[in-house]
Write an enzyme that holds these catalytic residues in place. Structure first.
Site, PDB file in Angstrom:
ATOM      1  N   SER A 203       0.846  -1.193   0.000  1.00 51.44           N
ATOM      2  CA  SER A 203       0.000   0.000   0.000  1.00 51.44           C
ATOM      3  C   SER A 203       0.881   1.242   0.000  1.00 51.44           C
ATOM      4  O   SER A 203       1.935   1.257   0.634  1.00 51.44           O
ATOM      5  CB  SER A 203      -0.894  -0.005   1.248  1.00 51.44           C
ATOM      6  N   CYS A 328     -17.678   0.122  16.504  1.00 50.27           N
ATOM      7  CA  CYS A 328     -18.850   0.667  17.191  1.00 50.27           C
ATOM      8  C   CYS A 328     -20.049   0.617  16.276  1.00 50.27           C
ATOM      9  O   CYS A 328     -19.960   0.975  15.117  1.00 50.27           O
ATOM     10  CB  CYS A 328     -18.646   2.138  17.517  1.00 50.27           C
TER      11      CYS A 328
HETATM   12  C1  LIG Z   1      -4.166  -0.528   5.591  1.00 51.32           C
HETATM   13  C2  LIG Z   1      -4.059  -1.983   5.387  1.00 51.32           C
HETATM   14  C3  LIG Z   1      -4.664  -2.601   4.290  1.00 51.32           C
HETATM   15  C4  LIG Z   1      -5.498  -1.838   3.299  1.00 51.32           C
HETATM   16  O1  LIG Z   1      -4.699  -1.020   2.491  1.00 51.32           O
HETATM   17  P1  LIG Z   1      -5.366   0.093   1.563  1.00 51.32           P
HETATM   18  O2  LIG Z   1      -4.212   0.526   0.718  1.00 51.32           O
HETATM   19  O3  LIG Z   1      -5.863   1.140   2.482  1.00 51.32           O
HETATM   20  O4  LIG Z   1      -6.428  -0.556   0.771  1.00 51.32           O
HETATM   21  C5  LIG Z   1      -4.515  -3.949   4.144  1.00 51.32           C
HETATM   22  N1  LIG Z   1      -3.794  -4.679   5.015  1.00 51.32           N
HETATM   23  C6  LIG Z   1      -3.196  -4.125   6.077  1.00 51.32           C
HETATM   24  C7  LIG Z   1      -2.411  -4.968   7.003  1.00 51.32           C
HETATM   25  C8  LIG Z   1      -3.309  -2.760   6.298  1.00 51.32           C
HETATM   26  O5  LIG Z   1      -2.739  -2.220   7.373  1.00 51.32           O
END
Ligand SMILES: *Cc1c(COP(=O)(O)O)cnc(C)c1O
Length: 385
Positions: A203, A328
């Site tokens: 990401s 929540c």
């Molecule tokens: C934030 C996160 C995601 C999702 O990533 P995005 O780029 O926001 O879709 C998936 N897995 C983990 C472990 C994350 O921390």
């Protein structure tokens, strides 16, 4: 009103100013804005070059070949493509997936959707520290297991998996190994060769890049097949269609290059900040560490405060931006499924907060958080008596 102290880096990181500056060069008429798939003019080629250079930056950080990087809209999409795309493409070989109950929702919900589609899932329960052991994985493998999906770093606990050992078990059992590494970039060494990883989700925005961009690493040798989920112009070698967002991609590339250059130094500084927070709470009773600090990244620390409710504590800490991990709805507060998943008793799970730090956290931030936390705890505990 003072600006809150931001201790929620595990939810998202701010874009590094150097990354933002790079991105600005890829948006307007005087920048490189053209469609990277445009083959008929120089402006398109320039955009394509920028995309390919970012692809190399991402590949370099994880020891991959640039041709193994597929751009996506984020780690959520990468997880969907890895699990669904791989299982559909390999359904002739078997229908069984192994994962854990404390994976990110992007994996958990995708695996549940696959169960509804007729695939079978074994849900491993990690130990109290949040780790699945290689022995546990070995016992879960079946003749028809085709994929194992386990995360590199848990987003609520910060605990790190032994990827190389788990990959070896998966491969010995004839299964491919997928890793969600969204929280790992710039925090731990990631090397797809050394760790034997076949698919890896990444990401941009957890590593000082922009939101809305990510990537899936897809191994070429041996050839790992994934079926596309998004159809269109055949971009990304048919695995993920859609016009590439050049500015986002360039931003993620720059962020990953910075992670390679500065990640280690960042983590050393952040370790000292984490230890400063722990030292500042050391004289208080009834603080339980949900994070096994010795086995975790230093930038995530999950603590339970006995005798208080996480939500009330959060309310009392309005000047500190952090998270409880609990879900929540109007009727009730449910404890985090991750804390439930490691067997934490419900009252403790409901009394837990996740502190997460990053590149721009200062000692002054920690001290402000400490003083607010001590004040809030004293107040809430006095009221509870
Ligand atoms: C934030 C996160 C995601 C999702 O990533 P995005 O780029 O926001 O879709 C998936 N897995 C983990 C472990 C994350 O921390």
């Amino acid at each position: 009103m003072t600006t809150p102290v931001y201790l929620d880096y595990a939810a998202t990181t701010p874009v590094d100013p150097r990354v933002a500056e790079t991105m600005a060069g890829y948006l307007t008429l005087d920048g490189i804005f053209a469609n990277p798939a445009s083959r008929s003019h120089m402006l398109g080629w320039q955009a394509e070059q920028a995309v390919e250079s970012a692809r190399r930056q991402v590949a370099d950080l994880i020891g991959a070949d640039p041709r193994e990087i597929v751009w996506t809209s984020g780690a959520t999409e990468a997880d969907n493509l890895a699990l669904t795309g791989f299982l559909r493409a390999n359904r002739h070989r078997g229908r069984h997936l192994v994962t854990s109950v404390i994976e990110h929702k992007a994996v958990v919900d995708t695996a549940e959707a696959l169960e509804a589609e007729g695939f079978e899932v074994t849900w491993l329960t990690p130990g109290q520290d949040g780790r699945v052991t290689p022995e546990q994985l070995r016992e879960a493998l079946r003749e028809d297991t085709v994929l194992v999906s386990l995360m590199a770093v848990n987003n609520e606990l910060g605990v790190i998996h032994d990827l190389a050992a788990l990959a070896e078990v998966a491969h010995t059992g004839g299964a491919a190994f997928h890793v969600d590494a969204a929280q790992a970039v710039g925090r731990i060494d990631l090397d797809v060769e050394r760790s034997g990883i076949d698919l890896m989700s990444l990401s941009g925005h957890k590593a000082y890049g922009p939101k809305g961009v990510g990537a899936l690493y897809v191994r070429r040798h041996p050839d790992i097949r994934v079926e596309a989920l998004i159809h269109g112009g055949g971009h990304e070698r048919g695995m993920r269609s859609g016009t590439l967002p050049t500015h986002q991609i360039v931003g993620m590339g720059e962020a990953f290059a910075l992670a390679g250059a500065e990640g280690e130094a960042d983590q050393a500084r952040i370790t000292a900040l984490r230890d400063r927070l722990l030292a500042g709470l050391a004289d208080l009773d009834g603080i339980h560490r949900n994070t096994l600090v010795e086995a975790a990244v230093p930038n995530i620390l999950n603590l339970a405060f006995e005798g208080v409710e996480g939500e009330s504590l959060l309310m009392a800490l309005r000047d500190i931006a952090l998270s409880t991990g609990s879900a929540c709805n109007s009727a009730s507060v449910e404890p985090s499924y991750v804390l439930k998943g490691i067997g934490l008793p419900r009252p403790l799970a409901l009394a837990s907060l996740r502190f997460s730090f990053g590149r721009f956290t200062t000692e002054a931030d920690i001290d402000r958080a400490l003083s607010a936390l001590r004040h809030a705890l004293t107040g809430l505990r006095r009221r509870a008596i």
